[in-house]
Motif scaffolding. Structure first.
Motif, PDB file in Angstrom:
ATOM      1  N   TYR A  52       0.946  -1.100   0.293  1.00 47.80           N
ATOM      2  CA  TYR A  52       0.234  -0.208   0.047  1.00 47.80           C
ATOM      3  C   TYR A  52       0.757   1.477  -0.225  1.00 47.80           C
ATOM      4  CZ  TYR A  52      -3.293  -3.595   2.053  1.00 47.80           C
ATOM      5  OH  TYR A  52      -3.914  -4.349   2.196  1.00 47.80           O
ATOM      6  N   ASP A  53       0.586   2.494  -0.428  1.00 43.32           N
ATOM      7  CA  ASP A  53       0.828   3.826   0.188  1.00 43.32           C
ATOM      8  C   ASP A  53       0.432   4.360   0.991  1.00 43.32           C
ATOM      9  OD1 ASP A  53       2.040   3.666  -2.319  1.00 43.32           O
ATOM     10  OD2 ASP A  53       0.682   5.689  -3.196  1.00 43.32           O
ATOM     11  N   VAL A  54       1.221   5.010   2.641  1.00 46.07           N
ATOM     12  CA  VAL A  54       0.623   4.627   3.692  1.00 46.07           C
ATOM     13  C   VAL A  54       0.751   7.024   3.556  1.00 46.07           C
ATOM     14  CG1 VAL A  54       1.686   5.477   5.636  1.00 46.07           C
ATOM     15  CG2 VAL A  54       1.812   3.295   4.989  1.00 46.07           C
ATOM     16  N   TYR A  55      -0.565   7.104   3.816  1.00 48.76           N
ATOM     17  CA  TYR A  55      -0.474   8.818   3.969  1.00 48.76           C
ATOM     18  C   TYR A  55      -0.815   9.077   5.373  1.00 48.76           C
ATOM     19  CZ  TYR A  55      -2.538   7.515  -0.469  1.00 48.76           C
ATOM     20  OH  TYR A  55      -3.107   6.900  -1.128  1.00 48.76           O
ATOM     21  N   LEU A  56       0.617  10.334   5.455  1.00 52.35           N
ATOM     22  CA  LEU A  56       0.432  10.040   7.703  1.00 52.35           C
ATOM     23  C   LEU A  56       0.058  12.050   7.072  1.00 52.35           C
ATOM     24  CD1 LEU A  56       3.889   9.321   7.217  1.00 52.35           C
ATOM     25  CD2 LEU A  56       2.110   8.060   8.559  1.00 52.35           C
ATOM     26  N   LYS A  57      -0.474  12.046   7.367  1.00 52.94           N
ATOM     27  CA  LYS A  57      -1.479  13.661   7.974  1.00 52.94           C
ATOM     28  C   LYS A  57      -1.205  13.365   9.503  1.00 52.94           C
ATOM     29  CE  LYS A  57      -5.482  16.526   6.135  1.00 52.94           C
ATOM     30  NZ  LYS A  57      -4.798  17.360   6.287  1.00 52.94           N
ATOM     31  N   ASP A  58      -0.787  14.927   9.479  1.00 53.29           N
ATOM     32  CA  ASP A  58      -0.383  15.530  11.243  1.00 53.29           C
ATOM     33  C   ASP A  58      -0.397  14.413  11.829  1.00 53.29           C
ATOM     34  OD1 ASP A  58      -0.775  18.018  10.099  1.00 53.29           O
ATOM     35  OD2 ASP A  58      -2.274  18.351  10.030  1.00 53.29           O
ATOM     36  N   VAL A  59      -0.146  13.152  12.012  1.00 51.84           N
ATOM     37  CA  VAL A  59       0.736  11.803  12.484  1.00 51.84           C
ATOM     38  C   VAL A  59       1.893  12.773  14.015  1.00 51.84           C
ATOM     39  CG1 VAL A  59       1.456   9.900  13.404  1.00 51.84           C
ATOM     40  CG2 VAL A  59       0.035  10.016  11.643  1.00 51.84           C
ATOM     41  N   LYS A  60       0.839  12.857  15.079  1.00 57.50           N
ATOM     42  CA  LYS A  60       1.639  13.200  16.420  1.00 57.50           C
ATOM     43  C   LYS A  60       2.298  12.215  16.705  1.00 57.50           C
ATOM     44  CE  LYS A  60       0.578  16.534  20.031  1.00 57.50           C
ATOM     45  NZ  LYS A  60      -0.111  17.483  20.705  1.00 57.50           N
TER      46      LYS A  60
END
Ligand code: FAD
Length: 379
Positions: A205-213
């Motif tokens: 898969y592609d992994v999306y990191l959106k504002d991961v704290k």
């Protein structure tokens, strides 16, 4: 080097028996559904297959990388996808073992070793799979935490629960820095699986990191250590890959011999009737032996040599040789099968789809040759 210890033999035997009894009968289904049944993943954990080279203190077998490689080869003879999951998990375990604090090791290694969770390792991005200078995933300091943003491409094991080691660009310094992130935390999401032409069972898969704290204490190593984390990951990842494609080479060789013995021409097996079939079998035997001993040598080097540069060179060159020769062996095996090899009913068709992955993953052959030549010329 040319005789195994009792422990190495036992580990190889345990993997072979599990592969023959449990994985081989499920091989075609794994290929078709692109999924390893969860009971197989649990069985591998119960057998200790995830933790072979890792310290006993965290639940591992502490049995070395040669033992690990021998086991991965046997498992991958039955299904390459199984080996991909184990191999990428071992990459995560290796870097936490090498760079982690005691707290990080205690938190992440035991579950990665017993198979309760499965590691991912994320370097590749849509813009690059070879050049760390082009990294675009960022980690920006925010009090006691970092905020991660970016897209990682082609990430193995990213659909399974567990930790993912992410290589980012630390915003203030601009340097590559690694973080341990819990998959499926807030801001983590994945794409639809890529439709690969082979290597099924290890969905990608592609992994999306959106504002991961992530807490700052989840940094692996220090700011700027991301390059070293990547180098160590690439060394231990390649040991797994060598096991993977040795398994494919062995599968292709054995399938071809079986086919040549069973297929008849005017009542006589083609193995007995045609000299070119015999020569092809000899060619495969010769190439597999060369792969096997070169591959096992890498396990021996990983267990005995401490110099990272030597390990980088050996891992790169061995991976190139085994992955390219596995394609040669599969090509010969295909030719022995004639048109039957092109049919999904025959295992060789699946092996063919698998071997083609070897030269492309974890560094293409040209980039690895440049890397190895650098070590040779600077020593
Ligand atoms: C099944 C599978 C599993 C994967 N799992 C993971 C994973 O878990 N984590 C992860 O981070 N990635 C993963 N990847 C990504 C993979 O490791 C990269 O795709 C691979 O390293 C090649 O990168 P690229 O495709 O971006 O090629 P590029 O870097 O774009 O290269 C394209 C071409 O340019 C050439 N090239 C590039 N740079 C140089 C150079 N400096 N010198 C000479 N030639 C050069 C290459 O040889 C190649 O021919 C996976 C890929 C697959 C297919």
């Amino acid at each position: 080097m040319y005789s195994f210890t009792k422990e190495q033999e036992l580990i190889q035997k345990a993997a072979r028996e599990y592969a023959d009894r449990v994985i081989e009968p499920a091989g075609a289904k794994i290929d078709q559904e692109n999924l390893i049944p969860s009971e197989i993943l649990r069985g591998l954990g119960a057998l200790g297959m995830y933790g072979i080279p890792f310290p006993e203190a965290y639940g591992g077998g502490e049995a070395g990388f040669l033992s690990y490689l021998l086991a991965v080869e046997q498992l991958c003879k039955a299904s390459l996808g199984v080996g991909m999951i184990i191999s990428v998990n071992a990459v995560g375990l290796s870097v936490v073992n090498a760079f982690g604090t005691e707290q990080q090791k205690k938190q992440y290694m035991p579950d990665g070793i017993n198979g309760k969770t499965i590691f991912s390792f994320a370097f590749t991005e849509p813009g690059t799979g070879s050049d760390p200078k082009q990294l675009s995933t960022t980690a920006a300091r925010d009090g006691d935490s970092y905020i991660l943003n970016g897209t990682k491409r082609f990430i193995s094991n990213s659909g399974y629960e567990g930790p993912i080691v992410v290589i980012c660009k630390e915003s203030e310094s601009g340097q590559a820095t690694a973080f341990i992130v819990d998959k499926f935390c807030s801001g983590y999401s994945i794409s639809e699986p890529w439709e690969k032409i082979g290597a099924h069972g290890g969905p990608l898969y592609d992994v999306y990191l959106k504002d991961v704290k992530v807490p700052a204490e989840n940094m692996l190593g220090g700011i700027g250590d991301g390059m070293w984390v990547l180098k160590v990951a690439m060394i231990y990842g390649k040991i797994g890959l060598v096991g993977l494609f040795l398994g494919s080479a062995l599968a292709a060789y054995e399938e071809a011999v079986k086919y040549a013995r069973g297929k008849t021409h005017r009542g006589t097996p083609i193995a007995d009737k045609f000299q070119h079939i015999q020569m092809s079998i000899a060619d495969m035997a010769m190439k597999y032996e060369a792969c096997k001993w070169y591959g096992y040598h890498l396990g021996y080097v990983a267990d005995t040599v401490k110099d990272q540069n030597i390990l980088i060179k050996e891992a790169a060159l061995t991976k190139i040789f085994i992955s390219e020769t596995a394609i040669d062996i599969a090509r010969i095996a295909m030719s022995i099968h004639g048109s039957y090899g092109l049919m999904k009913d025959y295992k060789i068709s699946r092996v063919w789809g698998d071997v083609i992955f070897g030269p492309q993953v974890e560094g293409t052959a040209p980039t690895l040759k440049v890397l190895a030549a650098g070590v040779i010329l600077n020593s």
